[in-house]
Scaffold this motif. Structure first.
Motif, PDB file in Angstrom:
ATOM      1  N   GLY A  58       0.807  -1.205   0.000  1.00 51.33           N
ATOM      2  CA  GLY A  58       0.000   0.000   0.000  1.00 51.33           C
ATOM      3  C   GLY A  58       0.842   1.257   0.000  1.00 51.33           C
ATOM      4  N   ALA A  59       0.141   2.398  -0.027  1.00 51.92           N
ATOM      5  CA  ALA A  59       0.830   3.689  -0.025  1.00 51.92           C
ATOM      6  C   ALA A  59       0.343   4.598   1.094  1.00 51.92           C
ATOM      7  CB  ALA A  59       0.643   4.374  -1.379  1.00 51.92           C
ATOM      8  N   VAL A  60      -0.653   4.145   1.850  1.00 53.08           N
ATOM      9  CA  VAL A  60      -1.183   4.960   2.948  1.00 53.08           C
ATOM     10  C   VAL A  60      -1.049   4.210   4.265  1.00 53.08           C
ATOM     11  CG1 VAL A  60      -2.839   6.200   1.488  1.00 53.08           C
ATOM     12  CG2 VAL A  60      -3.548   4.098   2.630  1.00 53.08           C
ATOM     13  N   ALA A 102       6.378   9.354  -4.615  1.00 55.16           N
ATOM     14  CA  ALA A 102       6.104  10.782  -4.460  1.00 55.16           C
ATOM     15  C   ALA A 102       4.695  11.161  -4.890  1.00 55.16           C
ATOM     16  CB  ALA A 102       7.127  11.591  -5.256  1.00 55.16           C
ATOM     17  N   ALA A 103       4.063  10.364  -5.762  1.00 53.56           N
ATOM     18  CA  ALA A 103       2.719  10.655  -6.255  1.00 53.56           C
ATOM     19  C   ALA A 103       1.629  10.052  -5.379  1.00 53.56           C
ATOM     20  CB  ALA A 103       2.585  10.144  -7.690  1.00 53.56           C
ATOM     21  N   GLY A 104       2.001   9.396  -4.270  1.00 49.45           N
ATOM     22  CA  GLY A 104       1.012   8.798  -3.392  1.00 49.45           C
ATOM     23  C   GLY A 104       0.518   7.437  -3.841  1.00 49.45           C
TER      24      GLY A 104
END
Length: 176
Positions: A60-62, A84-86
């Motif tokens: 994941g990214a969050v 960097a883009a989430g």
């Protein structure tokens, strides 16, 4: 092909649309590959078939502690690797897999993740199956790539093997 892979990589779109297991079936194997879901927002449904039986990594990214706990409770390991883009840092995920001894990753994904892997230079080989059928206007392509302005910008492949498997055609190719 799944049986020889250390990991099977897919995206959240495929999990939501197809609810795959991504396990080796109908072939004897001493182990099942690690199943990896690229899921930036940790939206993997807790009842998804891919979560059954463990050996699943959700990238994941969050950092949503509630969703992380829920996914872990459903049998997944959660790994947070944002770019960097989430979105999920795909190169970072592959580096993490390599640190775990994973040396062959088989991607079974939709056009978005396939396109991202290709754009980021993370594809070593293509294994494509072509079925003898045509699908209408709602069909999506294999890769989400920008439109060509010239044929000089096309991505060339080197064919390694082409053979018929049942009614399908299997193409094994590498980027040229």
């Amino acid at each position: 092909w799944r049986a020889r892979a250390c990991a099977i990589l897919t995206g959240i779109g495929t999990v939501k649309d197809d609810d795959p297991r991504l396990t080796v079936r109908e072939v004897e194997t001493p182990r099942q590959p690690l199943r990896v879901v690229v899921d930036s927002r940790l939206e993997t449904p807790l009842g998804a078939r891919i979560l059954k039986g463990g050996n699943v990594l959700v990238a994941g990214a969050v950092t949503d502690r509630g969703r992380i706990a829920a996914l872990e409770g459903a049998g997944a390991e959660v790994f947070i690797q944002p770019n960097a883009a989430g979105k999920v840092d795909l190169a970072g995920v592959l580096a993490e897999l390599a640190s775990r001894g994973v040396n062959e990753v088989h991607a079974e994904a939709g056009f978005k993740l396939n396109g991202s892997l290709l754009r980021e230079g993370l594809v070593d080989e293509f294994l494509l199956y072509l079925a003898p059928c045509l699908i209408g206007s709602e069909a999506r392509g294999l890769f989400n790539l920008t439109a060509l302005t010239s044929l000089d910008d096309r991505r060339r492949l080197r064919l390694r093997d082409v053979r018929q498997v049942g009614a399908d055609i299997r193409v094994l190719a590498r980027p040229a």
